[in-house]
Design a protein around this motif. Structure first.
Motif, PDB file in Angstrom:
ATOM      1  N   TYR A  94      44.285  16.509 -12.535  1.00 43.74           N
ATOM      2  CA  TYR A  94      44.812  15.218 -12.074  1.00 43.74           C
ATOM      3  C   TYR A  94      46.012  15.459 -11.164  1.00 43.74           C
ATOM      4  CZ  TYR A  94      41.794  12.651 -15.242  1.00 43.74           C
ATOM      5  OH  TYR A  94      40.700  12.109 -15.864  1.00 43.74           O
ATOM      6  N   TYR A  95      46.003  14.794 -10.018  1.00 35.92           N
ATOM      7  CA  TYR A  95      47.066  14.919  -9.028  1.00 35.92           C
ATOM      8  C   TYR A  95      47.742  13.572  -8.803  1.00 35.92           C
ATOM      9  CZ  TYR A  95      44.498  19.154  -7.708  1.00 35.92           C
ATOM     10  OH  TYR A  95      43.855  20.367  -7.706  1.00 35.92           O
ATOM     11  N   CYS A  96      49.046  13.604  -8.562  1.00 38.08           N
ATOM     12  CA  CYS A  96      49.721  12.395  -8.109  1.00 38.08           C
ATOM     13  C   CYS A  96      50.094  12.579  -6.639  1.00 38.08           C
ATOM     14  CB  CYS A  96      50.953  12.071  -8.943  1.00 38.08           C
ATOM     15  SG  CYS A  96      52.218  13.330  -8.986  1.00 38.08           S
ATOM     16  N   ALA A  97      50.186  11.464  -5.945  1.00 38.60           N
ATOM     17  CA  ALA A  97      50.451  11.508  -4.510  1.00 38.60           C
ATOM     18  C   ALA A  97      51.211  10.258  -4.089  1.00 38.60           C
ATOM     19  CB  ALA A  97      49.144  11.630  -3.735  1.00 38.60           C
ATOM     20  N   ARG A  98      51.842  10.334  -2.918  1.00 39.18           N
ATOM     21  CA  ARG A  98      52.631   9.213  -2.395  1.00 39.18           C
ATOM     22  C   ARG A  98      52.103   8.781  -1.029  1.00 39.18           C
ATOM     23  NH1 ARG A  98      58.142   9.753   0.895  1.00 39.18           N
ATOM     24  NH2 ARG A  98      56.615  10.714   2.277  1.00 39.18           N
ATOM     25  N   ALA A  99      52.160   7.483  -0.805  1.00 36.55           N
ATOM     26  CA  ALA A  99      51.847   6.923   0.506  1.00 36.55           C
ATOM     27  C   ALA A  99      52.902   5.873   0.835  1.00 36.55           C
ATOM     28  CB  ALA A  99      50.460   6.296   0.507  1.00 36.55           C
ATOM     29  N   PRO A 100      53.143   5.595   2.113  1.00 36.24           N
ATOM     30  CA  PRO A 100      54.040   4.491   2.453  1.00 36.24           C
ATOM     31  C   PRO A 100      53.516   3.204   1.846  1.00 36.24           C
ATOM     32  CG  PRO A 100      53.573   5.821   4.382  1.00 36.24           C
ATOM     33  CD  PRO A 100      52.637   6.284   3.305  1.00 36.24           C
ATOM     34  N   ASP A 101      54.411   2.344   1.377  1.00 39.45           N
ATOM     35  CA  ASP A 101      53.993   1.110   0.721  1.00 39.45           C
ATOM     36  C   ASP A 101      53.119   0.270   1.648  1.00 39.45           C
ATOM     37  OD1 ASP A 101      55.700  -1.672  -0.904  1.00 39.45           O
ATOM     38  OD2 ASP A 101      53.797  -0.680  -1.314  1.00 39.45           O
ATOM     39  N   ARG A 102      51.981  -0.142   1.119  1.00 38.84           N
ATOM     40  CA  ARG A 102      51.005  -0.885   1.901  1.00 38.84           C
ATOM     41  C   ARG A 102      50.031  -1.538   0.940  1.00 38.84           C
ATOM     42  NH1 ARG A 102      49.281   2.500   5.742  1.00 38.84           N
ATOM     43  NH2 ARG A 102      47.440   1.238   6.150  1.00 38.84           N
ATOM     44  N   LEU A 103      49.001  -2.140   1.459  1.00 46.75           N
ATOM     45  CA  LEU A 103      47.961  -2.680   0.595  1.00 46.75           C
ATOM     46  C   LEU A 103      47.384  -1.543  -0.239  1.00 46.75           C
ATOM     47  CD1 LEU A 103      46.093  -5.084   3.041  1.00 46.75           C
ATOM     48  CD2 LEU A 103      47.622  -5.688   1.159  1.00 46.75           C
ATOM     49  N   LEU A 104      47.195  -1.808  -1.509  1.00 45.91           N
ATOM     50  CA  LEU A 104      46.734  -0.778  -2.419  1.00 45.91           C
ATOM     51  C   LEU A 104      45.412  -0.175  -1.965  1.00 45.91           C
ATOM     52  CD1 LEU A 104      47.602  -2.489  -5.809  1.00 45.91           C
ATOM     53  CD2 LEU A 104      48.810  -0.605  -4.718  1.00 45.91           C
ATOM     54  N   SER A 105      45.364   1.139  -1.995  1.00 45.96           N
ATOM     55  CA  SER A 105      44.168   1.841  -1.561  1.00 45.96           C
ATOM     56  C   SER A 105      44.138   3.229  -2.164  1.00 45.96           C
ATOM     57  CB  SER A 105      44.139   1.953  -0.030  1.00 45.96           C
ATOM     58  OG  SER A 105      43.066   2.765   0.393  1.00 45.96           O
ATOM     59  N   LEU A 106      42.936   3.715  -2.447  1.00 50.37           N
ATOM     60  CA  LEU A 106      42.755   5.081  -2.932  1.00 50.37           C
ATOM     61  C   LEU A 106      42.139   5.969  -1.854  1.00 50.37           C
ATOM     62  CD1 LEU A 106      41.570   4.347  -6.579  1.00 50.37           C
ATOM     63  CD2 LEU A 106      43.734   5.375  -5.854  1.00 50.37           C
ATOM     64  N   GLN A 107      42.290   5.576  -0.602  1.00 52.40           N
ATOM     65  CA  GLN A 107      41.845   6.420   0.507  1.00 52.40           C
ATOM     66  C   GLN A 107      42.818   7.599   0.637  1.00 52.40           C
ATOM     67  OE1 GLN A 107      39.103   6.060   2.447  1.00 52.40           O
ATOM     68  NE2 GLN A 107      38.462   4.279   1.266  1.00 52.40           N
ATOM     69  N   GLU A 108      42.314   8.797   0.494  1.00 46.11           N
ATOM     70  CA  GLU A 108      43.183   9.983   0.458  1.00 46.11           C
ATOM     71  C   GLU A 108      44.006  10.173   1.726  1.00 46.11           C
ATOM     72  OE1 GLU A 108      40.409  12.978  -2.171  1.00 46.11           O
ATOM     73  OE2 GLU A 108      42.019  13.799  -0.944  1.00 46.11           O
ATOM     74  N   TYR A 109      43.451   9.809   2.876  1.00 47.56           N
ATOM     75  CA  TYR A 109      44.151  10.084   4.134  1.00 47.56           C
ATOM     76  C   TYR A 109      45.462   9.302   4.248  1.00 47.56           C
ATOM     77  CZ  TYR A 109      42.667   5.584   6.102  1.00 47.56           C
ATOM     78  OH  TYR A 109      42.483   4.247   6.337  1.00 47.56           O
ATOM     79  N   LEU A 110      45.639   8.278   3.429  1.00 46.76           N
ATOM     80  CA  LEU A 110      46.870   7.494   3.462  1.00 46.76           C
ATOM     81  C   LEU A 110      48.032   8.211   2.782  1.00 46.76           C
ATOM     82  CD1 LEU A 110      45.350   4.012   2.540  1.00 46.76           C
ATOM     83  CD2 LEU A 110      46.115   4.766   4.806  1.00 46.76           C
ATOM     84  N   TYR A 111      47.730   9.168   1.933  1.00 42.69           N
ATOM     85  CA  TYR A 111      48.745   9.824   1.114  1.00 42.69           C
ATOM     86  C   TYR A 111      49.247  11.085   1.819  1.00 42.69           C
ATOM     87  CZ  TYR A 111      47.359   6.573  -2.517  1.00 42.69           C
ATOM     88  OH  TYR A 111      47.114   5.425  -3.228  1.00 42.69           O
ATOM     89  N   ASP A 112      50.567  11.163   1.994  1.00 42.03           N
ATOM     90  CA  ASP A 112      51.127  12.262   2.775  1.00 42.03           C
ATOM     91  C   ASP A 112      51.876  13.298   1.952  1.00 42.03           C
ATOM     92  OD1 ASP A 112      53.878  10.203   4.095  1.00 42.03           O
ATOM     93  OD2 ASP A 112      53.395  10.861   2.064  1.00 42.03           O
ATOM     94  N   THR A 113      52.090  13.014   0.688  1.00 42.49           N
ATOM     95  CA  THR A 113      52.801  13.970  -0.169  1.00 42.49           C
ATOM     96  C   THR A 113      52.041  14.090  -1.484  1.00 42.49           C
ATOM     97  OG1 THR A 113      54.901  13.253   0.800  1.00 42.49           O
ATOM     98  CG2 THR A 113      55.011  14.565  -1.215  1.00 42.49           C
TER      99      THR A 113
END
Length: 124
Positions: A94-113
């Motif tokens: 299991y991995y955790c990741a961060r994306a800039p706040d936006r509409l909720l999404s589990l699209q991996e490309y949105l997560y930068d860290t």
């Protein structure tokens, strides 16, 4: 240094529960979207759940809806994933990741860290 640290994985019996933690370092906790993803042995990584740190709104993959709960504690800079009614097919890193706040999404490309994963094994 910007980083996410996931912890809490382990061996649990089918039907059991576990709480994963993801602690954030090096950037402001608020106004982000945090996601949990998992990668089962021999399979690709998939999104599990995500949360808006500002609004607390959440989103779940159908496979975990009703069994997993995501939450955040701004005072502790930590995001949690509570796993319950665990099944063998929940076994994964299991991995955790961060994306800039936006509409909720589990699209991996949105997560930068991304943090390093924590292994959850469901077995009797």
């Amino acid at each position: 240094e910007v980083q996410l640290q996931a912890s809490g994985g382990g061996l649990v019996r089918p039907g059991g529960s576990l709480i994963l933690s993801c602690t954030v370092h090096g950037f402001a906790f608020d106004e982000q979207m945090y996601g949990w993803f998992r990668q089962a042995p021999g399979k690709g990584r998939k999104g599990v759940s995500c949360i808006s740190s500002r609004h607390g709104s959440t989103h779940y993959a159908n496979s975990v809806k009703g069994r997993f709960t995501i939450s955040r504690d701004s005072a502790k800079n930590t995001v949690y994933l509570e796993l319950s009614s665990l099944k063998a097919e929940d076994t994964a890193v299991y991995y955790c990741a961060r994306a800039p706040d936006r509409l909720l999404s589990l699209q991996e490309y949105l997560y930068d860290t991304w943090g390093k994963g924590t292994l959850v094994t469901v077995s009797s």
